[in-house]
Design a protein around this motif. Sequence first.
Motif, PDB file in Angstrom:
ATOM      1  N   GLY A   1       1.030  -1.413   0.123  1.00  0.00           N
ATOM      2  CA  GLY A   1      -0.285  -0.041  -0.020  1.00  0.00           C
ATOM      3  C   GLY A   1       0.829   1.316  -0.141  1.00  0.00           C
ATOM      4  N   LEU A   2       1.879   1.274   0.495  1.00  0.00           N
ATOM      5  CA  LEU A   2       2.377   2.358   0.787  1.00  0.00           C
ATOM      6  C   LEU A   2       3.073   3.019  -0.282  1.00  0.00           C
ATOM      7  CD1 LEU A   2       3.903   1.773   4.299  1.00  0.00           C
ATOM      8  CD2 LEU A   2       3.235   3.798   3.641  1.00  0.00           C
ATOM      9  N   LEU A   3       3.687   1.251  -1.573  1.00  0.00           N
ATOM     10  CA  LEU A   3       4.815   1.539  -2.581  1.00  0.00           C
ATOM     11  C   LEU A   3       3.626   2.261  -3.695  1.00  0.00           C
ATOM     12  CD1 LEU A   3       6.745  -1.774  -2.648  1.00  0.00           C
ATOM     13  CD2 LEU A   3       7.486   0.743  -2.207  1.00  0.00           C
ATOM     14  N   LEU A   4       2.358   2.182  -3.623  1.00  0.00           N
ATOM     15  CA  LEU A   4       1.463   2.611  -4.310  1.00  0.00           C
ATOM     16  C   LEU A   4       1.077   3.316  -3.998  1.00  0.00           C
ATOM     17  CD1 LEU A   4      -1.162   1.691  -6.426  1.00  0.00           C
ATOM     18  CD2 LEU A   4      -2.613   1.509  -4.583  1.00  0.00           C
ATOM     19  N   ALA A   5       0.949   4.317  -3.589  1.00  0.00           N
ATOM     20  CA  ALA A   5       0.950   5.068  -2.406  1.00  0.00           C
ATOM     21  C   ALA A   5       1.834   6.162  -3.069  1.00  0.00           C
ATOM     22  CB  ALA A   5       0.496   5.546  -0.646  1.00  0.00           C
ATOM     23  N   GLY A   6       2.848   5.765  -2.950  1.00  0.00           N
ATOM     24  CA  GLY A   6       4.235   6.501  -3.218  1.00  0.00           C
ATOM     25  C   GLY A   6       4.201   6.795  -5.096  1.00  0.00           C
ATOM     26  N   LEU A   7       3.879   5.699  -5.481  1.00  0.00           N
ATOM     27  CA  LEU A   7       4.034   5.486  -7.023  1.00  0.00           C
ATOM     28  C   LEU A   7       2.643   6.632  -7.335  1.00  0.00           C
ATOM     29  CD1 LEU A   7       5.102   4.911  -9.960  1.00  0.00           C
ATOM     30  CD2 LEU A   7       3.298   2.903  -8.980  1.00  0.00           C
ATOM     31  N   ALA A   8       2.035   6.901  -6.772  1.00  0.00           N
ATOM     32  CA  ALA A   8       0.852   7.725  -7.841  1.00  0.00           C
ATOM     33  C   ALA A   8       0.758   9.499  -6.998  1.00  0.00           C
ATOM     34  CB  ALA A   8      -0.493   7.308  -6.230  1.00  0.00           C
ATOM     35  N   TRP A   9       1.854   9.510  -5.433  1.00  0.00           N
ATOM     36  CA  TRP A   9       2.367  10.778  -5.555  1.00  0.00           C
ATOM     37  C   TRP A   9       3.178  10.916  -6.425  1.00  0.00           C
ATOM     38  CZ3 TRP A   9      -1.448  12.027  -1.740  1.00  0.00           C
ATOM     39  CH2 TRP A   9      -1.276  13.630  -1.253  1.00  0.00           C
ATOM     40  N   ALA A  10       3.552  10.219  -6.937  1.00  0.00           N
ATOM     41  CA  ALA A  10       4.960  10.335  -7.982  1.00  0.00           C
ATOM     42  C   ALA A  10       4.209  10.999  -9.293  1.00  0.00           C
ATOM     43  CB  ALA A  10       6.055   9.106  -8.233  1.00  0.00           C
ATOM     44  N   VAL A  11       3.091  10.338  -9.396  1.00  0.00           N
ATOM     45  CA  VAL A  11       2.184  10.111 -11.360  1.00  0.00           C
ATOM     46  C   VAL A  11       2.037  11.618 -10.486  1.00  0.00           C
ATOM     47  CG1 VAL A  11       0.502   9.751 -12.258  1.00  0.00           C
ATOM     48  CG2 VAL A  11       2.340   8.314 -11.990  1.00  0.00           C
ATOM     49  N   ARG A  12       0.959  12.364  -9.923  1.00  0.00           N
ATOM     50  CA  ARG A  12       0.864  13.765  -9.480  1.00  0.00           C
ATOM     51  C   ARG A  12       1.816  14.766  -9.790  1.00  0.00           C
ATOM     52  NH1 ARG A  12      -3.027  15.768  -4.454  1.00  0.00           N
ATOM     53  NH2 ARG A  12      -1.509  17.599  -4.097  1.00  0.00           N
ATOM     54  N   GLY A  13       2.933  14.279  -8.988  1.00  0.00           N
ATOM     55  CA  GLY A  13       4.266  15.173  -9.779  1.00  0.00           C
ATOM     56  C   GLY A  13       4.440  15.267 -10.521  1.00  0.00           C
ATOM     57  N   ALA A  14       4.667  14.022 -11.038  1.00  0.00           N
ATOM     58  CA  ALA A  14       5.207  14.689 -12.695  1.00  0.00           C
ATOM     59  C   ALA A  14       3.605  15.289 -13.985  1.00  0.00           C
ATOM     60  CB  ALA A  14       5.265  13.081 -13.404  1.00  0.00           C
ATOM     61  N   TRP A  15       3.066  15.310 -12.678  1.00  0.00           N
ATOM     62  CA  TRP A  15       1.806  16.101 -13.620  1.00  0.00           C
ATOM     63  C   TRP A  15       1.829  17.454 -13.650  1.00  0.00           C
ATOM     64  CZ3 TRP A  15       0.521  11.938 -16.066  1.00  0.00           C
ATOM     65  CH2 TRP A  15      -0.325  11.870 -16.880  1.00  0.00           C
ATOM     66  N   GLU A  16       2.378  17.791 -11.998  1.00  0.00           N
ATOM     67  CA  GLU A  16       2.756  19.219 -11.302  1.00  0.00           C
ATOM     68  C   GLU A  16       3.839  19.757 -12.699  1.00  0.00           C
ATOM     69  OE1 GLU A  16       0.671  18.322  -6.851  1.00  0.00           O
ATOM     70  OE2 GLU A  16       2.750  18.775  -7.904  1.00  0.00           O
TER      71      GLU A  16
ATOM     72  N   ARG B   1      -0.890  27.660  -8.667  1.00  0.00           N
ATOM     73  CA  ARG B   1       0.319  27.466  -8.099  1.00  0.00           C
ATOM     74  C   ARG B   1       0.754  26.346  -8.759  1.00  0.00           C
ATOM     75  NH1 ARG B   1       0.415  26.212  -1.642  1.00  0.00           N
ATOM     76  NH2 ARG B   1       2.723  26.893  -1.855  1.00  0.00           N
ATOM     77  N   ALA B   2       0.787  25.442  -9.460  1.00  0.00           N
ATOM     78  CA  ALA B   2       1.912  24.421 -10.890  1.00  0.00           C
ATOM     79  C   ALA B   2       2.253  25.652 -11.183  1.00  0.00           C
ATOM     80  CB  ALA B   2       1.264  23.472 -10.824  1.00  0.00           C
ATOM     81  N   TYR B   3       1.392  26.878 -11.902  1.00  0.00           N
ATOM     82  CA  TYR B   3       1.524  27.523 -13.369  1.00  0.00           C
ATOM     83  C   TYR B   3       2.579  28.801 -12.649  1.00  0.00           C
ATOM     84  CZ  TYR B   3      -2.462  25.681 -16.130  1.00  0.00           C
ATOM     85  OH  TYR B   3      -3.126  25.322 -16.694  1.00  0.00           O
ATOM     86  N   THR B   4       2.237  29.239 -11.578  1.00  0.00           N
ATOM     87  CA  THR B   4       4.025  29.928 -10.924  1.00  0.00           C
ATOM     88  C   THR B   4       4.305  29.859  -9.719  1.00  0.00           C
ATOM     89  OG1 THR B   4       1.891  30.352  -8.416  1.00  0.00           O
ATOM     90  CG2 THR B   4       1.621  31.580 -11.369  1.00  0.00           C
ATOM     91  N   GLU B   5       4.500  28.203  -8.858  1.00  0.00           N
ATOM     92  CA  GLU B   5       5.760  28.591  -8.119  1.00  0.00           C
ATOM     93  C   GLU B   5       5.054  26.825  -7.755  1.00  0.00           C
ATOM     94  OE1 GLU B   5       4.297  30.948  -4.632  1.00  0.00           O
ATOM     95  OE2 GLU B   5       2.095  29.968  -3.942  1.00  0.00           O
TER      96      GLU B   5
END
Length: 227
Positions: A17-32, A171-175
């Motif tokens: 579960g932790l690995l899944l959450a970490g991977l999902a959050w990494a995808v979120r960061g990539a989208w930002e 915020r992703a657009y500006t900072e």
Amino acid sequence: MTEQRDVQRAGRLAAGGLLLAGLAWAVRGAWEVRLALAGEPASGPPDQGDGVHRPLNALEDSYHLVTSLTGVAVVLCALLFLSWLGRVRDTARALSGQEPRYAGIWVYAGWLVPVVNLWFPRGIVVDAFRRTAPGRKVPVCVEVWWVLWLIGMLSGVGIVYRDSTDEIIARAYTEVWPLLASDAAVIGAAVAGVFAVRAVTRAQVERIREGWAAPAAVVATPAPGLS
């Protein structure tokens, strides 16, 4: 044997579960990062103020989807982690013959009640480890996990964020860098959490096996005068 299997199963599920959450959050960061590179449209941020929201473009719409899926992964991770936490707490009590330092309600409420959520969850993990392996030093990964968790929780843009998804897009657009720093803390907490789960689980499995080995050794030792 059943106790060992239950602890190991709970540990594997929590780590997954932790690995899944970490991977999902990494995808979120990539989208930002994608949002930052695309730049804010000429029409301005999605939230125009005074209750006015412009239509989202394709990239912004996909970010909403990513954050929703990330939320699902985090909820699943939380359920699996809490199940593991309750399991190792109960197992530590059985192994030590002592009552845990924290009442069972804090396995769940410890994450939600303000102020105590800054140390109770870590305390439950540490208490389970110390009662399982008295005299052994608490693994460094437990401390790393908790520090990174606090950074991700208190940064305001990590695990517990106050802005709406449209505001985060703006915020992703500006900072974008504060967002990415918080994302890194959350991902790091997930990875460190895997090591923490494995360390505590391994300590309990070793202690359980020692408990089996001791009676076996007694049976195998011949009585005086029979050798």
